[in-house]
Design a protein around this motif. Structure first.
Motif, mmCIF file in Angstrom:
data_model
loop_
_atom_site.group_PDB
_atom_site.id
_atom_site.type_symbol
_atom_site.label_atom_id
_atom_site.label_comp_id
_atom_site.label_asym_id
_atom_site.label_seq_id
_atom_site.Cartn_x
_atom_site.Cartn_y
_atom_site.Cartn_z
ATOM 1 N N THR A 1 0.850 -1.179 0.000
ATOM 2 C CA THR A 1 0.000 0.000 0.000
ATOM 3 C C THR A 1 0.891 1.236 0.000
ATOM 4 O O THR A 1 2.074 1.148 -0.318
ATOM 5 C CB THR A 1 -0.965 -0.032 1.210
ATOM 6 O OG1 THR A 1 -1.901 1.040 1.083
ATOM 7 C CG2 THR A 1 -0.235 0.058 2.537
ATOM 8 N N ALA A 2 0.345 2.364 0.382
ATOM 9 C CA ALA A 2 1.140 3.589 0.451
ATOM 10 C C ALA A 2 2.187 3.464 1.565
ATOM 11 O O ALA A 2 1.945 2.806 2.578
ATOM 12 C CB ALA A 2 0.237 4.792 0.712
ATOM 13 N N PRO A 3 3.348 4.077 1.394
ATOM 14 C CA PRO A 3 4.395 4.001 2.415
ATOM 15 C C PRO A 3 3.939 4.537 3.769
ATOM 16 O O PRO A 3 3.209 5.531 3.840
ATOM 17 C CB PRO A 3 5.511 4.881 1.847
ATOM 18 C CG PRO A 3 5.264 4.906 0.379
ATOM 19 C CD PRO A 3 3.771 4.829 0.218
ATOM 20 N N GLU A 4 4.338 3.839 4.820
ATOM 21 C CA GLU A 4 4.122 4.238 6.202
ATOM 22 C C GLU A 4 2.655 4.525 6.519
ATOM 23 O O GLU A 4 2.324 5.447 7.244
ATOM 24 C CB GLU A 4 5.023 5.424 6.558
ATOM 25 C CG GLU A 4 6.494 5.087 6.403
ATOM 26 C CD GLU A 4 7.430 6.243 6.684
ATOM 27 O OE1 GLU A 4 6.998 7.403 6.633
ATOM 28 O OE2 GLU A 4 8.600 5.968 6.962
ATOM 29 N N SER A 5 1.763 3.704 5.967
ATOM 30 C CA SER A 5 0.332 3.811 6.245
ATOM 31 C C SER A 5 -0.049 2.831 7.348
ATOM 32 O O SER A 5 0.610 1.822 7.555
ATOM 33 C CB SER A 5 -0.483 3.482 4.992
ATOM 34 O OG SER A 5 -0.262 4.432 3.985
ATOM 35 N N GLN A 6 -1.121 3.128 8.044
ATOM 36 C CA GLN A 6 -1.646 2.214 9.047
ATOM 37 C C GLN A 6 -2.488 1.157 8.351
ATOM 38 O O GLN A 6 -3.356 1.485 7.534
ATOM 39 C CB GLN A 6 -2.494 2.966 10.074
ATOM 40 C CG GLN A 6 -1.695 3.904 10.947
ATOM 41 C CD GLN A 6 -0.694 3.151 11.813
ATOM 42 O OE1 GLN A 6 -1.029 2.162 12.451
ATOM 43 N NE2 GLN A 6 0.539 3.618 11.832
ATOM 44 N N VAL A 7 -2.242 -0.103 8.657
ATOM 45 C CA VAL A 7 -2.968 -1.224 8.064
ATOM 46 C C VAL A 7 -3.693 -1.945 9.195
ATOM 47 O O VAL A 7 -3.069 -2.390 10.153
ATOM 48 C CB VAL A 7 -2.011 -2.186 7.337
ATOM 49 C CG1 VAL A 7 -2.787 -3.353 6.737
ATOM 50 C CG2 VAL A 7 -1.216 -1.452 6.256
ATOM 51 N N LYS B 1 5.850 -0.494 5.597
ATOM 52 C CA LYS B 1 7.241 -0.026 5.557
ATOM 53 C C LYS B 1 7.384 1.171 4.616
ATOM 54 O O LYS B 1 6.427 1.570 3.962
ATOM 55 C CB LYS B 1 8.149 -1.163 5.107
ATOM 56 C CG LYS B 1 8.150 -2.332 6.063
ATOM 57 C CD LYS B 1 9.022 -3.447 5.562
ATOM 58 C CE LYS B 1 8.969 -4.628 6.515
ATOM 59 N NZ LYS B 1 9.770 -5.753 6.041
ATOM 60 N N LYS B 2 8.586 1.687 4.528
ATOM 61 C CA LYS B 2 8.848 2.848 3.662
ATOM 62 C C LYS B 2 8.565 2.556 2.190
ATOM 63 O O LYS B 2 8.250 3.462 1.430
ATOM 64 C CB LYS B 2 10.283 3.347 3.840
ATOM 65 C CG LYS B 2 10.504 4.011 5.174
ATOM 66 C CD LYS B 2 11.898 4.585 5.299
ATOM 67 C CE LYS B 2 12.042 5.239 6.664
ATOM 68 N NZ LYS B 2 13.309 5.933 6.826
ATOM 69 N N ASP B 3 8.649 1.284 1.788
ATOM 70 C CA ASP B 3 8.320 0.925 0.403
ATOM 71 C C ASP B 3 6.845 0.544 0.241
ATOM 72 O O ASP B 3 6.400 0.176 -0.839
ATOM 73 C CB ASP B 3 9.215 -0.209 -0.102
ATOM 74 C CG ASP B 3 8.975 -1.534 0.615
ATOM 75 O OD1 ASP B 3 8.150 -1.598 1.564
ATOM 76 O OD2 ASP B 3 9.614 -2.524 0.227
ATOM 77 N N GLY B 4 6.074 0.616 1.321
ATOM 78 C CA GLY B 4 4.648 0.320 1.285
ATOM 79 C C GLY B 4 4.294 -1.125 1.584
ATOM 80 O O GLY B 4 3.129 -1.457 1.734
#
Length: 86
Positions: free
Chosen positions: A35-41, A55-58
């Motif tokens: 997903t988008a980098p550093e998003s809450q999942v 993570k930083k790479d999503g």
């Protein structure tokens, strides 16, 4: 009313594991995707909820505990502004 100067970024969610309708004989399963980098999942079922950060790479991956029987797993992603996609 103000003028929109920039289109809002859309969230994407690519679920790599588990497959839809997977038959699992184990007490847990790996849930992974991108997903988008550093998003809450947020990963949730009827009996379990886990919140992790991509993570930083999503990419994201975690072990998710299963209950006996059918488990309907939902994955929801929130960006830093609390927008969501599932």
């Amino acid at each position: 009313k103000g003028t929109i100067t920039q289109e809002p970024a859309s969230l994407t969610l690519e679920l790599r594991s588990p497959d839809d309708d997977a038959l699992i004989q184990e007490p847990n399963i790996v849930v992974s995707g991108k997903t988008a980098p550093e998003s809450q999942v947020l990963i949730q079922s009827e009996t379990n909820d886990i919140a992790i950060q991509s993570k930083k790479d999503g990419s994201f991956s975690t072990i998710f505990d299963l209950a006996e029987g059918i488990n309907n797993i939902q994955v929801i992603v929130f960006d830093k502004k609390k927008s969501r996609d599932n």
